[in-house]
Design a protein around this motif. Structure first.
Motif, PDB file in Angstrom:
ATOM      1  N   GLY A  85       0.811  -1.223   0.000  1.00 48.18           N
ATOM      2  CA  GLY A  85       0.000   0.000   0.000  1.00 48.18           C
ATOM      3  C   GLY A  85       0.841   1.267   0.000  1.00 48.18           C
ATOM      4  O   GLY A  85       0.659   2.146  -0.859  1.00 48.18           O
ATOM      5  N   PRO A  86       1.794   1.419   0.964  1.00 51.93           N
ATOM      6  CA  PRO A  86       2.664   2.607   0.925  1.00 51.93           C
ATOM      7  C   PRO A  86       3.475   2.713  -0.362  1.00 51.93           C
ATOM      8  O   PRO A  86       3.693   3.820  -0.866  1.00 51.93           O
ATOM      9  N   ALA A  87       3.918   1.560  -0.889  1.00 53.94           N
ATOM     10  CA  ALA A  87       4.701   1.614  -2.135  1.00 53.94           C
ATOM     11  C   ALA A  87       3.848   2.122  -3.290  1.00 53.94           C
ATOM     12  O   ALA A  87       4.298   2.953  -4.091  1.00 53.94           O
ATOM     13  N   ALA A  93       8.416   7.082 -13.354  1.00 53.22           N
ATOM     14  CA  ALA A  93       7.820   6.985 -12.015  1.00 53.22           C
ATOM     15  C   ALA A  93       7.699   5.537 -11.564  1.00 53.22           C
ATOM     16  O   ALA A  93       7.872   5.228 -10.379  1.00 53.22           O
ATOM     17  N   LEU A  94       7.407   4.622 -12.497  1.00 53.86           N
ATOM     18  CA  LEU A  94       7.246   3.222 -12.117  1.00 53.86           C
ATOM     19  C   LEU A  94       8.579   2.523 -11.884  1.00 53.86           C
ATOM     20  O   LEU A  94       8.688   1.650 -11.027  1.00 53.86           O
ATOM     21  N   ARG A  95       9.586   2.897 -12.653  1.00 59.46           N
ATOM     22  CA  ARG A  95      10.871   2.210 -12.508  1.00 59.46           C
ATOM     23  C   ARG A  95      11.814   2.945 -11.555  1.00 59.46           C
ATOM     24  O   ARG A  95      12.993   2.580 -11.474  1.00 59.46           O
ATOM     25  N   ALA A  96      11.321   3.964 -10.862  1.00 56.90           N
ATOM     26  CA  ALA A  96      12.159   4.668  -9.885  1.00 56.90           C
ATOM     27  C   ALA A  96      12.680   3.668  -8.862  1.00 56.90           C
ATOM     28  O   ALA A  96      11.904   2.975  -8.198  1.00 56.90           O
ATOM     29  N   PHE A  97      13.975   3.582  -8.744  1.00 49.14           N
ATOM     30  CA  PHE A  97      14.549   2.531  -7.903  1.00 49.14           C
ATOM     31  C   PHE A  97      15.893   2.934  -7.318  1.00 49.14           C
ATOM     32  O   PHE A  97      16.139   2.769  -6.109  1.00 49.14           O
ATOM     33  N   LEU A 145      17.760   5.644  -6.499  1.00 48.91           N
ATOM     34  CA  LEU A 145      18.012   6.558  -5.383  1.00 48.91           C
ATOM     35  C   LEU A 145      17.506   5.987  -4.051  1.00 48.91           C
ATOM     36  O   LEU A 145      18.215   6.028  -3.050  1.00 48.91           O
ATOM     37  N   VAL A 146      16.275   5.439  -4.050  1.00 52.75           N
ATOM     38  CA  VAL A 146      15.739   4.923  -2.790  1.00 52.75           C
ATOM     39  C   VAL A 146      16.487   3.679  -2.335  1.00 52.75           C
ATOM     40  O   VAL A 146      16.639   3.426  -1.139  1.00 52.75           O
ATOM     41  N   TRP A 147      16.966   2.886  -3.283  1.00 50.69           N
ATOM     42  CA  TRP A 147      17.706   1.669  -2.916  1.00 50.69           C
ATOM     43  C   TRP A 147      19.060   2.021  -2.314  1.00 50.69           C
ATOM     44  O   TRP A 147      19.531   1.361  -1.385  1.00 50.69           O
ATOM     45  N   ILE A 148      19.689   3.057  -2.829  1.00 40.27           N
ATOM     46  CA  ILE A 148      20.981   3.476  -2.290  1.00 40.27           C
ATOM     47  C   ILE A 148      20.815   4.064  -0.890  1.00 40.27           C
ATOM     48  O   ILE A 148      21.632   3.815   0.004  1.00 40.27           O
ATOM     49  N   ILE A 149      19.727   4.814  -0.678  1.00 30.89           N
ATOM     50  CA  ILE A 149      19.552   5.507   0.605  1.00 30.89           C
ATOM     51  C   ILE A 149      19.260   4.515   1.734  1.00 30.89           C
ATOM     52  O   ILE A 149      19.965   4.462   2.736  1.00 30.89           O
ATOM     53  N   ASN A 150      18.196   3.710   1.578  1.00 32.98           N
ATOM     54  CA  ASN A 150      17.857   2.773   2.674  1.00 32.98           C
ATOM     55  C   ASN A 150      17.173   1.517   2.152  1.00 32.98           C
ATOM     56  O   ASN A 150      16.358   0.936   2.860  1.00 32.98           O
ATOM     57  N   ARG A 151      17.473   1.127   0.903  1.00 29.19           N
ATOM     58  CA  ARG A 151      16.900  -0.081   0.291  1.00 29.19           C
ATOM     59  C   ARG A 151      15.372  -0.037   0.245  1.00 29.19           C
ATOM     60  O   ARG A 151      14.694  -1.061   0.385  1.00 29.19           O
ATOM     61  N   GLY A 152      14.835   1.165   0.043  1.00 26.92           N
ATOM     62  CA  GLY A 152      13.391   1.293  -0.120  1.00 26.92           C
ATOM     63  C   GLY A 152      12.584   0.996   1.124  1.00 26.92           C
ATOM     64  O   GLY A 152      11.510   0.393   1.044  1.00 26.92           O
ATOM     65  N   ARG A 153      13.043   1.432   2.287  1.00 22.87           N
ATOM     66  CA  ARG A 153      12.314   1.193   3.535  1.00 22.87           C
ATOM     67  C   ARG A 153      12.118   2.528   4.250  1.00 22.87           C
ATOM     68  O   ARG A 153      12.631   3.562   3.842  1.00 22.87           O
ATOM     69  N   ASN A 154      11.389   2.468   5.362  1.00 24.19           N
ATOM     70  CA  ASN A 154      11.252   3.621   6.252  1.00 24.19           C
ATOM     71  C   ASN A 154      10.785   4.876   5.523  1.00 24.19           C
ATOM     72  O   ASN A 154      11.399   5.936   5.580  1.00 24.19           O
ATOM     73  N   GLY A 155       9.671   4.751   4.804  1.00 29.03           N
ATOM     74  CA  GLY A 155       9.105   5.899   4.115  1.00 29.03           C
ATOM     75  C   GLY A 155       9.457   5.985   2.646  1.00 29.03           C
ATOM     76  O   GLY A 155       8.895   6.816   1.939  1.00 29.03           O
ATOM     77  N   LEU A 156      10.388   5.172   2.160  1.00 25.92           N
ATOM     78  CA  LEU A 156      10.806   5.212   0.760  1.00 25.92           C
ATOM     79  C   LEU A 156      10.401   3.934   0.024  1.00 25.92           C
ATOM     80  O   LEU A 156      11.075   3.511  -0.920  1.00 25.92           O
ATOM     81  N   SER A 202       9.158  -1.029  -7.273  1.00 26.76           N
ATOM     82  CA  SER A 202      10.390  -1.588  -7.841  1.00 26.76           C
ATOM     83  C   SER A 202      11.325  -2.086  -6.744  1.00 26.76           C
ATOM     84  O   SER A 202      11.974  -3.130  -6.897  1.00 26.76           O
ATOM     85  N   ALA A 203      11.399  -1.380  -5.634  1.00 22.48           N
ATOM     86  CA  ALA A 203      12.246  -1.826  -4.523  1.00 22.48           C
ATOM     87  C   ALA A 203      11.678  -3.088  -3.887  1.00 22.48           C
ATOM     88  O   ALA A 203      12.442  -3.979  -3.473  1.00 22.48           O
ATOM     89  N   LEU A 204      10.352  -3.197  -3.807  1.00 20.50           N
ATOM     90  CA  LEU A 204       9.750  -4.410  -3.267  1.00 20.50           C
ATOM     91  C   LEU A 204      10.020  -5.608  -4.170  1.00 20.50           C
ATOM     92  O   LEU A 204      10.246  -6.720  -3.681  1.00 20.50           O
ATOM     93  N   VAL A 205       9.984  -5.390  -5.485  1.00 22.24           N
ATOM     94  CA  VAL A 205      10.299  -6.474  -6.416  1.00 22.24           C
ATOM     95  C   VAL A 205      11.712  -6.982  -6.167  1.00 22.24           C
ATOM     96  O   VAL A 205      11.963  -8.194  -6.066  1.00 22.24           O
TER      97      VAL A 205
END
Length: 323
Positions: free
Chosen positions: A98-100, A257-261, A263-274, A278-281
């Motif tokens: 849902g958040p993603a 927008a769909l393949r955005a991955f 920056l968020v993966w480098i910062i915190n692997r797509g967690r904690n608000g990010l 794509s990061a969940l995949v």
């Protein structure tokens, strides 16, 4: 042989088609034909082989795996068919989905509202042959060609909570306390969106600038004769003529927008608000969970959203080609 008293008929002329055909020289034209066919086969066959092998077959395998349960270990006999269970679990039992999905929608709206409008504005300014226009164009487009590592380093210098440029500026003007731009889940998404928009603006600017260069100058001249101002000319004459570019921009923005991955993966692997789809995949397919089937279902959901806008783009291109 002609009989006496009769006139021998002149020899018939060769057919016109044979007379116009240039003589062959030792089969040279045949060798050229084979070479041309080989070149054509290589030019079409190699790209087609790569596209089928690297795009279509993995996409088809992803769709099939989305209906299975598999941890990626073992052969095909270890794959269990579960039908649509992965899709049901994604929408009902997977809290990060849902958040993603919401973050992806926010990402898409932001790219349309800010970088796309800003890129179009820069393109209109550069299309007016300003002094130093190539310099400004290079400056605006520079973020697009920067590597991911360098982009992350630049924004780390700006957003760092200890010695970042932004916190130093806020402390100077308002004595505000240091802000953890990447660690605070309430604001880290918007901080990353600014960095993503920084790269997206230059790309959109280049697309619109190419479209503006192709607009027929007589349209602007006719609008000027009718007394239309610059804003009215752009909104009523130029912008409607940019329909193909607008469709391309819409498709590019949605796919970005769909393949955005990265920056968020480098910062915190797509967690904690990010969280992003794509990061969940990635975290499900190659992460500790090793849920290849479930991660494939999330990827197919992304693919379905992308196909809607790709279909709109293809139909627009085909209608334009038929005119």
């Amino acid at each position: 042989m002609a009989t006496p008293g009769t006139t021998e008929a002149p020899p018939s002329a060769p057919p016109t088609r044979d007379r116009e055909r240039p003589p062959r020289r030792g089969g040279t034209s045949l060798r050229h034909g084979r070479r041309d066919r080989i070149s054509l086969a290589l030019m079409l066959g190699v790209p087609a082989f790569l596209v089928v092998g690297l795009v279509w077959l993995p996409a088809a395998a992803t769709v099939l795996l989305s209906f299975t349960r598999w941890d990626g270990i073992g052969g095909p006999e270890t794959i269990e068919w579960v039908g649509t269970q992965n899709y049901t679990d994604a929408f009902t039992l997977y809290p990060p989905f849902g958040p993603a999905l919401r973050n992806n929608v926010v990402w898409l709206v932001f790219l349309f509202a800010v970088p796309t409008v800003l890129g179009m504005f820069f393109a209109v300014l550069l299309d007016r042959e300003l002094r130093g226009g190539p310099v400004y164009q290079s400056v605006f487009y520079l973020p697009v060609v920067l590597s991911l590592a360098l982009t992350g380093f630049i924004w780390q210098l700006i957003y760092s909570s200890d010695q970042g440029l932004l916190n130093a500026f806020l402390a100077l003007v308002s004595d505000a306390p240091a802000v953890d731009w990447f660690g605070d889940p309430d604001i880290n998404l918007y901080a990353v969106l600014v960095a993503a928009g920084w790269k997206h603006t230059g790309y959109i600017m280049l697309l619109y600038l190419a479209g503006l260069k192709a607009v027929d100058p007589s349209l602007r001249e006719a609008a000027a004769i009718d007394g239309a101002g610059s804003v009215r000319t752009f909104t009523s004459v130029v912008f409607p003529a940019l329909v193909p570019i607008n469709v391309v921009v819409v498709v590019v923005t949605v796919i970005d927008a769909l393949r955005a991955f990265d920056l968020v993966w480098i910062i915190n692997r797509g967690r904690n608000g990010l969280e992003l789809i794509s990061a969940l995949v990635t975290s499900n397919v190659i992460g500790e969970a090793s849920r290849v089937g479930f991660g494939s279902a999330l990827a197919v959901i992304m693919l379905a959203f992308s196909l809607v806008f790709i279909a709109i783009y293809v139909s627009t291109v085909l209608r334009g080609a038929q005119r």
